[in-house]
Enzyme design. Structure first.
Site, PDB file in Angstrom:
ATOM      1  N   ASP A 182     -16.873 -33.350 -77.391  1.00 51.01           N
ATOM      2  CA  ASP A 182     -17.836 -33.687 -77.352  1.00 51.01           C
ATOM      3  C   ASP A 182     -18.341 -32.632 -75.773  1.00 51.01           C
ATOM      4  O   ASP A 182     -16.924 -32.535 -75.464  1.00 51.01           O
ATOM      5  CB  ASP A 182     -17.491 -35.613 -76.905  1.00 51.01           C
ATOM      6  CG  ASP A 182     -19.279 -35.714 -76.767  1.00 51.01           C
ATOM      7  OD1 ASP A 182     -19.512 -35.380 -77.071  1.00 51.01           O
ATOM      8  OD2 ASP A 182     -18.964 -37.343 -77.209  1.00 51.01           O
ATOM      9  N   HIS A 190     -25.824 -28.127 -73.805  1.00 51.90           N
ATOM     10  CA  HIS A 190     -24.872 -29.938 -73.637  1.00 51.90           C
ATOM     11  C   HIS A 190     -23.617 -30.091 -74.215  1.00 51.90           C
ATOM     12  O   HIS A 190     -23.091 -30.923 -74.085  1.00 51.90           O
ATOM     13  CB  HIS A 190     -26.011 -30.642 -73.961  1.00 51.90           C
ATOM     14  CG  HIS A 190     -27.352 -30.690 -72.639  1.00 51.90           C
ATOM     15  ND1 HIS A 190     -27.279 -32.579 -72.625  1.00 51.90           N
ATOM     16  CD2 HIS A 190     -28.555 -30.554 -72.555  1.00 51.90           C
ATOM     17  CE1 HIS A 190     -28.894 -31.992 -71.476  1.00 51.90           C
ATOM     18  NE2 HIS A 190     -29.002 -31.209 -71.920  1.00 51.90           N
TER      19      HIS A 190
END
Ligand code: ADP
Ligand code: G6P
Length: 508
Positions: free
Chosen positions: A391, A175
């Site tokens: 991110d 992720h």
């Protein structure tokens, strides 16, 4: 699209934390609460629709007075799947979760090497805990199950499952970003981590850049592995086995956010929020930031840029307000507690300097807010200010678009968020380190004509709707589980750092 086409077999999700966490109420009674973060937010709707088994740590070290199985059974109703807890000791939580995962892999993979603490003891605990997870998965799975391991905490689970004798396919999704070769090499256990990833049948990344970084590491560090194909999914030949490597940008349940944004409850709350922004003809522009407490989210940098806007564009004073929500996270780690103090101080400095009796520049909320409130804020905000230093994806950016049903919001987005790869043409992209650029873009967003805002937001929403979470899960599982299962040959143990010799030959 809202349906999962591929899944025919039971899905087993393996993640470090369960989506339902244990907590002790003031009365001493144990109860459950929902977990936070993008992983849970993305996978929970899939499991709700599909059912299956979710294996993970329930967030607290186990004590004798807890009937975990019973507590987790109670949560089945809300989540639509069953749970199996992996109990961890306090020492394991420190070495595995706070240590190797959050003090080594997390900062390194987010390009923040100076924040890494390479404590040698962490690796051993990480490896042992990955083995523990694998044992629970092995005991609770059958040969027809689709096993899908998630995120940086559990990179070694696939390899441990092979050691236990599992021959069916295992998929893995990261992720968070995957770092470039030069950074990855700083990790004292980089060979072990790379080889553990190559034990899966499919390794999925968020963006093409992450996938490219991984392929570059494989090519430079594993001389015997041949990687073919540069398109969306490549194949690495590892000991006669095919390891698929792909990029699959994670997403959200678009329809759920859009529908909720149009509900009466949200409508009512939007109206209340707007009353506080002044009259219809003289309404302040509302900027919104929603971030987990984390240094990767660039919250201090964002506050500095907001202060810079107020300094350099005096005409915007009293005309704009920022609501900054920070969700408490990882407060057991000193750096996270320090970050909270920095943010508190900065908000108070900026408000102290610029606030007037009838205007506060920053409304700061340090807690989780419920769904209705979050979606009402997304809908009410004229501008979303999402500026992480790095991110994996950033689901908040996509949620803002889905909930912006009036289609007049502006998305200011860091070029270093995974979401920028998909949304770059119609969001306003910024470098979060460039304070003056962010301030200029805030001012430009405030001045953007309605027609331009609408044009951009309509395209953004179309993209997020098209590539929703169901499409993500379908495309991922199709790649790994659609073909016939093949037996898995035995493996050597982790390659040790002795293999660095290979590196000098391969990496010039
Ligand atoms: P990360 O995974 O690093 O936390 P993401 O932006 O990908 O970042 O995901 C954050 C998730 O947490 C989103 O689904 C968002 O809706 C949820 N969230 C963020 N802030 C809050 C909040 N204050 N209250 C409840 N949920 C939140
Ligand atoms: C990110 C990570 C998740 C993690 C979450 C919350 O979303 O990708 O794996 O669970 O942050 O962090 P925490 O340390 O509280 O689990």
């Amino acid at each position: 699209m809202n349906t999962i086409n591929y899944l025919k077999n039971r899905l087993i999700i393996v993640s470090s934390r369960l989506p339902v966490l244990l907590e002790q109420a003031a009365t001493g009674r144990w109860q459950t609460k929902p977990g936070s973060g993008g992983l849970v937010a993305a996978i929970a709707p899939i499991m709700k629709k599909q059912g299956g088994l979710w294996i993970g740590w329930p967030g607290k070290t186990v004590t004798e007075d807890m009937d975990i199985e019973n507590l987790l059974r109670g949560a089945k109703r809300d989540f639509g799947c069953t749970f199996k807890a992996v109990p961890l000791t306090a020492k394991e939580v420190v070495g595995f979760c706070y240590g190797f995962a959050n003090e080594i892999l997390w900062p390194l993979f987010h390009d923040l090497q100076s924040r890494c603490y390479f404590a040698p003891g962490y690796w051993k605990v990480y490896r042992n805990v990955n083995r523990k997870f694998a044992e629970v998965v092995y005991r609770n799975s059958g040969e027809n199950d689709h096993i899908w391991v998630h995120d940086y905490h559990l990179i070694g689970v696939g390899r441990e499952l092979r050691h236990l004798g599992l021959t069916s396919k295992v998929a893995y999704f990261l992720h968070i970003p995957f770092p470039p070769l030069d950074l990855f090499l700083k990790l004292p256990w980089c060979f072990q981590i790379l080889n553990a990833l190559l034990a899966y049948d499919l390794v999925g990344f968020q963006t093409q850049r992450d996938k490219r970084n991984f392929v570059q590491c494989v090519r430079a560090m594993s001389k015997d592995v041949l990687v073919r194909g540069e398109e969306k999914v490549s194949t690495a030949k590892v000991d006669q086995r095919d390891v698929r490597i792909g990029n699959f940008p994670i997403s959200i349940d678009f329809d759920e956010f859009a529908l909720m944004a149009e509900s009466t409850k949200v409508d009512r709350r939007v109206a209340e929020i707007q009353v506080n922004l002044g009259s219809e003809t003289n309404r302040r522009t509302l900027l919104l930031g929603v971030d987990r407490l984390d240094y990767i989210k660039g919250i201090p940098e964002k506050l500095t840029a907001f202060r810079n806007t107020l300094q350099r564009f005096p005409r915007l004073r009293k005309k704009i307000s920022l609501i900054q929500i920070v969700v408490p996270s990882r407060m057991n780690i000193p750096k996270y507690r320090d970050l909270k103090l920095d943010i508190d101080r900065m908000v108070s400095d900026i408000n102290g300097k610029y606030a007037q009796t009838d205007w506060v520049p920053i409304h700061y909320i340090f807690r989780s807010v419920d769904r209705t409130e979050l979606i009402a804020l997304y809908r009410a905000a004229d501008i979303a200010l999402i500026t992480p230093l790095k991110d994996g994806m950033n689901l908040v950016a996509k949620e803002y678009c889905a909930a912006n049903v009036t289609e007049n919001g502006v998305l200011i987005l860091s070029e270093f968020a995974g979401a920028a790869a998909q949304l770059r043409a119609d969001a306003l992209l910024v470098n979060p380190y460039d304070i003056e650029e962010v301030a200029d873009i805030i001012a430009a967003a405030c001045d953007m004509p309605l027609a331009e805002r609408r044009r951009r937001m309509q395209i953004l929403r179309k993209k997020v709707r098209k590539y929703d979470i169901y499409r993500w899960v379908d495309s991922f599982l199709n790649v790994v589980f659609a073909r016939d299962q093949t037996a898995f040959p035995p493996l050597e143990d982790y390659i040790t750092s002795g293999s660095r010799k290979l590196l000098s030959q391969a990496y010039v």
